[in-house]
Design a protein around this motif. Structure first.
Motif: not given
Length: 281
Positions: A2, A4, A30, A34, A36, A79, A247, A249
């Protein structure tokens, strides 16, 4: 994986800007564990201000530096953080507008100094913008390996220079960040079409995090419309107005298919762009 983008309405007060970013990171939607990637807009910690304010905050050393605050945010919220831009001393009385990429432990992965300075006239309340009075142009391009792919770095006005984006693609870029503070006038006219064009030309994901709204008692207005554009030029997600998250993916299979089906890099008959030296002001 992902990505953001945070759309901000930053001011000349770094503590307030930091508090807003930290609040948003604490609420970041989130999935657990995962990876980020977070992208902040240009001037996210200090928007505006005269030369003295920029110079006073231009150190990258010490626990209270803007660099240290960004590193701490990356580590605390786990992140990968593209920290917008911060002023960094250039040595000639001005500063570089530097974008720094941190990993999820707060370590610096790479950086980039804005190449193209916004010395233009615009039909808004400000009228004339002369970034070169305060800022010094960078002298290099930057593509950084990350878990999300090879990440090319640009800042705001760089968006108008297709040669830079082509150079980033030729150095392996798969996604390109565009932290920005486009004026309301120029954003309304050109922001979306330029972002989509750069995505189509480079066959990269374009991640454009923007400032939005009225800043510093209305002395400056920015366009907003932070957006994620895929390698085919499709807008995957955007936020036209207000502050908050954009956001999406990343689809590596889509990127590979676009490049395989239409191999523009192999077909291009023009020489690769070369970065020219910029004389100091």
């Amino acid at each position: 994986m992902q990505v953001s983008l945070l759309q901000c309405q930053s001011s000349r007060k770094p503590p307030e800007n930091l508090a807003f970013i930290a609040q948003q990171l604490a609420q970041l939607p989130r999935a657990a564990d995962e990876p980020q990637l977070v992208v902040l807009p240009e001037c996210s910690l200090l928007f505006g201000g005269h030369e003295g304010e920029q110079l006073a905050l231009s150190s990258t050393e010490g626990a209270d530096s803007l660099f240290a605050h960004l590193a701490a945010l990356a580590k605390k919220y786990h992140v990968y953080l593209a920290g917008g831009t911060i002023p960094v001393t250039s040595g000639d009385g001005r500063v570089y507008s530097r974008s720094i990429l941190f990993d999820d432990q707060g370590s610096e992965l790479g950086s980039y100094d804005k190449l193209h300075l916004f010395d233009v006239d615009v039909s808004d309340n400000t009228g004339a913008y002369r970034e070169s009075d305060t800022f010094c142009a960078g002298e290099r391009i930057s593509v950084v390996p990350t878990p999300f792919g090879h990440l090319g770095m640009t800042v705001c006005y760089d968006l108008r220079f297709a040669d830079l984006f082509r150079a980033l693609r030729l150095q392996g870029a798969e996604l390109i960040i565009v932290p920005a503070a486009f004026t309301k006038v120029t954003g309304a006219a050109h922001w979306e079409v330029l972002l989509r064009a750069r995505a189509i030309e480079t066959q990269c994901y374009i991640l454009a995090a923007a400032q939005w709204g009225a800043h510093n008692e209305g002395g400056r207005q920015t366009w907003g419309q932070s957006m994620i554009v895929d390698p085919w030029g499709k807008i995957v997600a955007q936020l036209p107005e207000g502050t908050g998250w954009v956001q999406a993916k990343l689809d590596k299979q889509l990127l590979a298919k676009v490049r395989q089906d239409m191999p523009v890099c192999q077909h291009n008959r023009f020489a690769a762009p070369q970065l020219l030296a910029t004389p100091r002001k």
